[in-house]
Design a protein around this motif. Structure first.
Motif, PDB file in Angstrom:
ATOM      1  N   ILE A 137       8.420  -8.116 -11.366  1.00  0.00           N
ATOM      2  CA  ILE A 137       8.315  -9.250 -10.738  1.00  0.00           C
ATOM      3  C   ILE A 137       9.308 -10.374 -10.247  1.00  0.00           C
ATOM      4  N   ARG A 138      10.121 -10.830  -9.065  1.00  0.00           N
ATOM      5  CA  ARG A 138      10.982 -11.297  -8.635  1.00  0.00           C
ATOM      6  C   ARG A 138       9.316 -13.273  -8.741  1.00  0.00           C
ATOM      7  N   THR A 139       9.802 -13.768  -9.433  1.00  0.00           N
ATOM      8  CA  THR A 139       9.627 -15.480  -9.168  1.00  0.00           C
ATOM      9  C   THR A 139      10.277 -16.095  -9.547  1.00  0.00           C
ATOM     10  N   ASP A 140       9.359 -17.453  -8.440  1.00  0.00           N
ATOM     11  CA  ASP A 140      10.249 -18.605  -8.098  1.00  0.00           C
ATOM     12  C   ASP A 140       9.581 -19.584  -9.772  1.00  0.00           C
ATOM     13  N   ARG A 167      -0.315  -1.153   9.103  1.00  0.00           N
ATOM     14  CA  ARG A 167      -0.978  -2.158   8.378  1.00  0.00           C
ATOM     15  C   ARG A 167      -1.708  -1.585   7.602  1.00  0.00           C
ATOM     16  N   SER A 168      -1.687  -0.464   7.010  1.00  0.00           N
ATOM     17  CA  SER A 168      -2.823   0.306   6.459  1.00  0.00           C
ATOM     18  C   SER A 168      -1.660   0.361   5.101  1.00  0.00           C
ATOM     19  N   ALA A 169      -0.299   0.215   4.654  1.00  0.00           N
ATOM     20  CA  ALA A 169       0.271   0.530   3.883  1.00  0.00           C
ATOM     21  C   ALA A 169       1.277  -1.476   3.861  1.00  0.00           C
ATOM     22  N   PRO A 170       1.601  -1.079   1.875  1.00  0.00           N
ATOM     23  CA  PRO A 170       2.641  -2.525   1.924  1.00  0.00           C
ATOM     24  C   PRO A 170       3.911  -2.206   2.833  1.00  0.00           C
ATOM     25  N   PRO A 171       4.419  -3.417   3.298  1.00  0.00           N
ATOM     26  CA  PRO A 171       5.707  -3.861   3.626  1.00  0.00           C
ATOM     27  C   PRO A 171       7.003  -2.805   3.064  1.00  0.00           C
ATOM     28  N   SER A 172       6.880  -2.954   1.168  1.00  0.00           N
ATOM     29  CA  SER A 172       7.356  -2.912   0.720  1.00  0.00           C
ATOM     30  C   SER A 172       8.578  -1.620   0.385  1.00  0.00           C
ATOM     31  N   SER A 173       9.732  -1.120   0.394  1.00  0.00           N
ATOM     32  CA  SER A 173      10.092  -0.146   0.187  1.00  0.00           C
ATOM     33  C   SER A 173      10.656   0.478  -1.223  1.00  0.00           C
ATOM     34  N   VAL A 174       9.493  -0.603  -1.540  1.00  0.00           N
ATOM     35  CA  VAL A 174       9.296   0.119  -3.407  1.00  0.00           C
ATOM     36  C   VAL A 174       7.967  -0.340  -3.765  1.00  0.00           C
ATOM     37  N   ILE A 175       6.930   0.065  -4.173  1.00  0.00           N
ATOM     38  CA  ILE A 175       6.271  -0.125  -4.589  1.00  0.00           C
ATOM     39  C   ILE A 175       4.931   1.001  -5.294  1.00  0.00           C
ATOM     40  N   PRO A 176       5.504   0.043  -6.419  1.00  0.00           N
ATOM     41  CA  PRO A 176       4.775   0.461  -8.082  1.00  0.00           C
ATOM     42  C   PRO A 176       3.286   0.270  -8.000  1.00  0.00           C
ATOM     43  N   VAL A 177       2.501   2.393  -8.513  1.00  0.00           N
ATOM     44  CA  VAL A 177       1.324   2.605  -8.484  1.00  0.00           C
ATOM     45  C   VAL A 177       1.110   2.202  -9.694  1.00  0.00           C
ATOM     46  N   LEU A 178       0.302   1.448 -10.158  1.00  0.00           N
ATOM     47  CA  LEU A 178      -0.230   1.499 -11.798  1.00  0.00           C
ATOM     48  C   LEU A 178      -2.108   1.735 -12.426  1.00  0.00           C
ATOM     49  N   LYS A 190      -4.854 -11.724 -10.556  1.00  0.00           N
ATOM     50  CA  LYS A 190      -4.703 -12.618  -9.549  1.00  0.00           C
ATOM     51  C   LYS A 190      -5.479 -14.326 -10.331  1.00  0.00           C
ATOM     52  N   THR A 191      -5.638 -14.061 -11.500  1.00  0.00           N
ATOM     53  CA  THR A 191      -6.097 -15.425 -12.133  1.00  0.00           C
ATOM     54  C   THR A 191      -4.493 -15.438 -13.202  1.00  0.00           C
ATOM     55  N   ALA A 192      -4.005 -14.948 -13.731  1.00  0.00           N
ATOM     56  CA  ALA A 192      -3.053 -14.636 -14.825  1.00  0.00           C
ATOM     57  C   ALA A 192      -1.217 -14.268 -13.879  1.00  0.00           C
ATOM     58  N   PHE A 193      -1.664 -13.665 -13.050  1.00  0.00           N
ATOM     59  CA  PHE A 193       0.161 -13.994 -12.255  1.00  0.00           C
ATOM     60  C   PHE A 193       0.233 -15.013 -11.137  1.00  0.00           C
ATOM     61  N   GLY A 194      -0.988 -14.873 -10.259  1.00  0.00           N
ATOM     62  CA  GLY A 194      -1.037 -15.404  -9.412  1.00  0.00           C
ATOM     63  C   GLY A 194      -0.901 -14.261  -7.909  1.00  0.00           C
ATOM     64  N   PHE A 195      -0.942 -13.236  -8.610  1.00  0.00           N
ATOM     65  CA  PHE A 195      -1.297 -11.830  -6.980  1.00  0.00           C
ATOM     66  C   PHE A 195      -2.204 -12.241  -6.268  1.00  0.00           C
ATOM     67  N   GLY A 224       6.862  -8.527  -3.702  1.00  0.00           N
ATOM     68  CA  GLY A 224       6.521  -7.417  -2.826  1.00  0.00           C
ATOM     69  C   GLY A 224       5.788  -7.607  -3.121  1.00  0.00           C
ATOM     70  N   HIS A 225       5.257  -5.539  -3.252  1.00  0.00           N
ATOM     71  CA  HIS A 225       4.124  -4.802  -3.460  1.00  0.00           C
ATOM     72  C   HIS A 225       3.935  -3.921  -4.304  1.00  0.00           C
TER      73      HIS A 225
END
Length: 135
Positions: free
Chosen positions: A71-74, A4-15, A28-33, A52-53
């Protein structure tokens, strides 16, 4: 095994950004994350990004301009308009490509480049010159 302390994605970009609280609010506001977890006060923030994460890391340096994130989006057109209305720089407006993806490129107000992609058609890679190795 899950953690629960780590994102479940297999690839996790760190910015890396100098002010991750401001960046998280903008994402959150602009991209809806959505925020997933805050670590060490505001040392790191994990975020949900579509399916993803990613992790925002507090750093006293400007983000690298040589790295971009896809980032994939619909909802690419809506996301593009929302992001631009919140200060993103449109580097490439949404465009549909022969390989079945509609893509755009934005730069956030903090300097990071983001690529978004939306599948619009299932296309055989061989039809546009691609070579499938392991799908």
């Amino acid at each position: 095994m899950t953690n629960r302390s780590a994102p479940p994605s297999s690839v996790i970009p760190v910015l890396r950004y100098p002010d991750i609280v401001a960046v998280a609010a903008w994402l959150k506001t602009a991209f809806g994350f959505r925020e997933r977890l805050r670590i060490g006060g505001n040392h790191r923030i994990q975020m949900h990004a579509s399916g993803g994460h990613l992790v925002l890391h507090q750093a006293d340096i400007e983000p690298s301009r040589s790295v971009s994130i896809m980032i994939r989006t619909d909802r690419i057109d809506e996301l593009f308009e929302t992001a631009v209305s919140h200060g993103a720089v449109a580097l490439q407006a949404p465009q549909t490509h022969m390989f079945g993806e509609r893509q755009c490129t934005l730069q956030d107000p903090f300097g990071q480049v983001w690529n978004f992609t939306q599948t619009v058609e299932d296309v055989d890679p061989a039809s546009w010159g691609g070579e499938a190795i392991e799908l």
